[in-house]
Design a protein around this motif. Structure first.
Motif, PDB file in Angstrom:
ATOM      1  N   CYS A  42      -7.449  -0.883   0.056  1.00 22.00           N
ATOM      2  CA  CYS A  42      -7.479   0.169   1.090  1.00 22.00           C
ATOM      3  C   CYS A  42      -8.838   0.842   1.156  1.00 22.00           C
ATOM      4  CB  CYS A  42      -6.372   1.197   0.851  1.00 22.00           C
ATOM      5  SG  CYS A  42      -6.706   2.369  -0.468  1.00 22.00           S
TER       6      CYS A  42
ATOM      7  N   CYS B 163      -2.394  -0.936  -3.684  1.00 24.32           N
ATOM      8  CA  CYS B 163      -3.028  -1.986  -2.884  1.00 24.32           C
ATOM      9  C   CYS B 163      -3.987  -2.846  -3.713  1.00 24.32           C
ATOM     10  CB  CYS B 163      -3.804  -1.344  -1.740  1.00 24.32           C
ATOM     11  SG  CYS B 163      -5.120  -0.283  -2.359  1.00 24.32           S
TER      12      CYS B 163
ATOM     13  N   LEU C 133      -9.441  -1.870  -4.941  1.00 25.32           N
ATOM     14  CA  LEU C 133      -8.415  -1.232  -4.106  1.00 25.32           C
ATOM     15  C   LEU C 133      -8.682  -1.702  -2.685  1.00 25.32           C
ATOM     16  CD1 LEU C 133      -8.617   2.362  -5.611  1.00 25.32           C
ATOM     17  CD2 LEU C 133      -6.926   0.575  -6.130  1.00 25.32           C
TER      18      LEU C 133
ATOM     19  N   TYR D  89       0.854  -1.181   0.000  1.00 24.08           N
ATOM     20  CA  TYR D  89       0.000   0.000   0.000  1.00 24.08           C
ATOM     21  C   TYR D  89       0.888   1.229   0.000  1.00 24.08           C
ATOM     22  CZ  TYR D  89       1.071   0.880   4.926  1.00 24.08           C
ATOM     23  OH  TYR D  89       1.726   1.161   6.089  1.00 24.08           O
ATOM     24  N   ALA D  90       0.290   2.372  -0.288  1.00 25.55           N
ATOM     25  CA  ALA D  90       1.046   3.624  -0.211  1.00 25.55           C
ATOM     26  C   ALA D  90       0.140   4.756   0.267  1.00 25.55           C
ATOM     27  CB  ALA D  90       1.673   3.963  -1.548  1.00 25.55           C
ATOM     28  N   CYS D  91      -0.812   5.216  -0.588  1.00 23.78           N
ATOM     29  CA  CYS D  91      -1.529   6.462  -0.280  1.00 23.78           C
ATOM     30  C   CYS D  91      -2.671   6.274   0.716  1.00 23.78           C
ATOM     31  CB  CYS D  91      -2.065   7.072  -1.560  1.00 23.78           C
ATOM     32  SG  CYS D  91      -3.455   6.141  -2.270  1.00 23.78           S
ATOM     33  N   LEU D  92      -3.238   5.089   0.793  1.00 22.74           N
ATOM     34  CA  LEU D  92      -4.407   4.787   1.637  1.00 22.74           C
ATOM     35  C   LEU D  92      -5.623   5.622   1.258  1.00 22.74           C
ATOM     36  CD1 LEU D  92      -2.758   4.378   5.165  1.00 22.74           C
ATOM     37  CD2 LEU D  92      -3.564   2.585   3.630  1.00 22.74           C
TER      38      LEU D  92
ATOM     39  N   GLY E 143      -7.038   5.655  -2.107  1.00 23.03           N
ATOM     40  CA  GLY E 143      -7.678   5.237  -3.350  1.00 23.03           C
ATOM     41  C   GLY E 143      -7.095   5.876  -4.592  1.00 23.03           C
ATOM     42  N   ALA E 144      -5.879   6.442  -4.484  1.00 22.45           N
ATOM     43  CA  ALA E 144      -5.336   7.181  -5.627  1.00 22.45           C
ATOM     44  C   ALA E 144      -4.205   6.457  -6.343  1.00 22.45           C
ATOM     45  CB  ALA E 144      -4.824   8.537  -5.166  1.00 22.45           C
ATOM     46  N   CYS E 145      -3.402   5.662  -5.614  1.00 21.44           N
ATOM     47  CA  CYS E 145      -2.167   5.162  -6.234  1.00 21.44           C
ATOM     48  C   CYS E 145      -2.318   3.775  -6.858  1.00 21.44           C
ATOM     49  CB  CYS E 145      -1.032   5.142  -5.218  1.00 21.44           C
ATOM     50  SG  CYS E 145      -1.225   3.902  -3.932  1.00 21.44           S
ATOM     51  N   GLY E 146      -3.233   2.976  -6.389  1.00 22.72           N
ATOM     52  CA  GLY E 146      -3.428   1.643  -6.955  1.00 22.72           C
ATOM     53  C   GLY E 146      -2.453   0.607  -6.435  1.00 22.72           C
TER      54      GLY E 146
HETATM   55  S1  FES Z   1      -2.916   2.395  -1.066  1.00 26.16           S
HETATM   56 FE1  FES Z   1      -3.116   3.834  -2.694  1.00 26.16          FE
HETATM   57  S2  FES Z   1      -4.976   3.186  -3.614  1.00 26.16           S
HETATM   58 FE2  FES Z   1      -4.838   1.917  -1.900  1.00 26.16          FE
END
Ligand code: FES
Length: 669
Positions: A654, A624, A652, A614-617, A619-622
């Protein structure tokens, strides 16, 4: 195991060999021709040098070329593929051997070379392993002296060889040494060096490099383990490579069918290509990119006729499915603007496949700052075919990682970097003629820089428009790089700069990128039906506004690609949610974890101690992304998945809350 003993014979071949459809000829006239040509060239250069008609460098070059060609005669003679008459092969082989290396008899060379074929890539038994396993930078030290490990191999196996052959080699070695010593005493050592000693070493260097290192380097299978993957073909630029390498770019064919003369390798490959591909034949491109058989078929389709003139290097995805962190050293950290820094990574060789990426993908970096683990997601900003991994970090006042990157990060430091993820870019096709438009603001340029560099290089008929918003010229990231690209691709690439705080900028391009401006562009020369792909990257308000407008004006949603700087992390609520049981497939292992009411699928995996990506938590980076295999989930929001992803069952994690008591998700597909 001692290298001096004969290797046990293999139990049986596990790989049926297709019929090459080529016979040993009564006499191979192409080999006779190159033999005569090489002898004539060597004789001429020797005469011209002695008569002072040719300078030393030209003599060395011409004689080295002649010796290089004579090796192919020797090589085919060693396989008895010049003629069905054995004595003809021996005669050609003996003469050619004197030029290639007079230290070894033809019969001894043939024995050593056949051992190479039997034991290719086996460190204990392959006499060519000395060169084929060498790191590239040792080639100049090893390749010119290829006959030294050959002699060593012969000494270790001397008891296996017939006495006359051993005596012949001993006689040739003694004679060679005597001639060199005599030339030295007579004051002619330099003449001998120019006429023969230096050309022979130059030729041997090229031979070892092209005949050994290029076809065998980095392949792990031995001939006995898998004959289709002990050596490789190199594809691309065959109009020049095939004559230059005397067909050794088809070295795999030679190892599969050693009795075929060199000039028939291509015909044998074409006859059996599908059969070799079914057996997972090893193939690389002229640039060293390794292709599996599906990738080769695709490469062939894409390159088409262009392959003969302009081989295309295509981007590859990371070899890992569920993203994973690795410590990666920083190669450099340089300012791009006053408030941004470009971080280049020095990816270790063994991780290069894992860090392969497609244009538009991103990585997550993780480090410990003041005892607290910090992770941030950044787009890769280099061309996806460059082999270089780099991110650009824009300073955010008060931002922990961006402040650290600007002020403290140095070359030689190490960061935890996650293997690339994301799907902002689109598939590329060298034969496509498309019209791309990217609209970005600030550091939104980073993924688009990678996309446009890669696209312009691969799709030589496609056009690209970049609309780029910044405060002013000084705050514009990658300004020089973009100017260079605009100059290089002047007929296919244009940049429209929009500046919010530059009073001297043209009035219609002043301010922020917004709906009214996009409407103007659409009404002038960017009508939605004339644009094949839109890329939008920047602040969420800008991106969502522009996307809405494009859809209102008739753009196909699948052709409007969106990348947000950040998603929203919504406040957590538990009302309306129920607990569930989640089966998680991650890096090949299965786990069953409990999910508390209100938790997301990602949270349940992390709480159970799983290293889910995961990264952004938000819903933007994809990063997860996972596929739902059982049950169903509802996502709070999604700014990262394409419609094709959603249709295929990806979510996603997250953002996902189970709507059934049991859910199964797979991060590996
Ligand atoms: S962690 Fe970035 S979209 Fe889920």
């Amino acid at each position: 195991m001692s290298a001096t003993t004969e290797r046990p014979a293999p139990a049986a071949s596990r790989h049926a060999l297709p019929d090459p459809g080529e016979q040993v000829p009564t006499i191979s006239w192409p080999i006779v021709a190159i033999f005569c040509g090489a002898i004539a060239a060597f004789s001429f250069s020797t005469w011209a040098a002695l008569a002072d008609r040719l300078p030393a460098p030209a003599t060395i070059l011409l004689s080295a070329t002649a010796i290089f060609v004579l090796f192919t005669v020797l090589h085919d003679a060693a396989h008895y593929s010049i003629s069905t008459h054995r004595w003809v092969n021996v005669a050609f082989g003996r003469v050619a051997m004197l030029f290639v290396s007079p230290l070894i008899s033809f019969k001894s060379f043939a024995f050593i070379h056949i051992e190479h074929h039997r034991n290719t890539n086996d460190g204990d038994f392959d006499p060519d392993h000395f060169v084929s396993a060498a790191p590239w930078w040792q080639l100049p030290l090893r390749a010119p002296f290829m006959d030294v490990p050959y002699l060593s191999f012969l000494v270790r196996n001397v008891k296996r060889r017939p006495r006359p052959e051993v005596l012949e080699t001993a006689f040739l070695m003694g004679t060679t040494v005597a001639v060199i010593v005599a030339a030295a005493f007579a004051g002619h050592l330099w003449t001998l060096a120019v006429l023969y000693l230096i050309p022979a070493r130059v030729a041997m260097f090229v031979l070892a490099w092209w005949f050994d290192w290029l076809p065998h380097h980095d392949l792990e299978d031995t001939q006995q383990e898998n004959r289709y993957r002990a050596t490789r073909n190199r594809v691309g630029s065959e109009w020049i490579l095939t004559p230059l390498l005397l067909s050794q770019n088809y070295h795999l064919v030679h190892h599969l069918h050693p009795s075929i003369p060199f000039h028939r390798y291509v015909a044998a490959w074409r006859r059996n290509e599908e059969a070799y591909l079914e057996r997972d034949a090893a193939i690389g491109t002229v640039f060293g990119q390794q292709l599996d058989t599906d990738e080769y078929r695709e490469w062939k389709r894409l390159n088409g006729k262009l392959a003969r003139l302009l081989p295309v290097r295509m981007p590859k995805r990371s070899s890992v499915r569920a993203a994973v962190f690795h410590p990666v050293p920083v190669a450099s950290a340089d300012r791009v603007t006053e408030d941004s820094v470009l971080i280049r990574f020095d990816v270790p060789d063994h991780l290069r496949d894992q860090f392969a990426f497609e244009p538009g993908q991103h990585v997550t970096v993780r480090t410990d700052l003041g005892g607290e683990g910090v992770r941030r997601n950044y787009s890769l900003c280099t061309s996806a075919t460059s082999g270089e991994l780099a991110i650009a970090v824009k300073h955010i006042p008060g931002g922990a990682f961006s402040t650290f990157a600007m002020e403290q990060l140095r070359a030689g430091d190490t960061l935890e970097v996650m293997t690339p993820t994301g799907s902002f870019g689109t598939p590329l096709d060298p034969l496509a003629t498309k019209n791309y438009v990217a609209i970005v603001a600030g550091s939104g340029i980073t993924p688009v820089l990678s996309i446009l560099q890669t696209t312009l290089a691969i799709e030589t008929e496609s056009r690209f428009t970049l609309i780029y918003g910044n405060r002013d010229a000084d705050s514009t990231m990658f300004r020089e790089e973009l100017d260079d690209l605009e100059a290089r691709y002047a007929d296919r690439f244009r940049i429209i700069h929009v500046r919010s705080r530059d009073p001297h900028h043209p009035e219609h391009l002043r301010g922020r990128i917004d709906r009214p401006k996009l409407e103007q562009w659409i009404d002038s020369d960017l009508a939605p039906d004339s644009v094949d792909e839109w890329f939008l990257c920047g602040p969420v308000e800008m991106v969502t506004d522009l996307r809405d407008l494009l859809l209102e004006r008739g753009s196909d949603p699948d052709r409007v690609h969106v990348e947000l700087f950040h998603g929203y992390q919504k406040p957590k609520v538990t009302d309306g949610f129920t607990p569930a049981e989640v089966a998680v497939s991650l890096r090949g292992r299965q786990h069953v974890v409990p999910l508390a009411a209100g938790d997301t699928v990602l949270e349940s995996a992390l709480k159970a101690g799983l290293e889910a990506p995961y990264a952004c938590l938000g819903g933007a980076c994809g990063t997860c992304k996972a596929k739902v295999l059982l049950g169903s989930v509802a996502m709070e929001q999604d700014f990262a998945l394409s419609q094709a992803d959603v249709d295929a069952g990806y979510v996603l994690t997250c953002q996902s809350h189970p709507t059934t008591p049991s859910v199964a998700v797979d991060y590996d597909v």
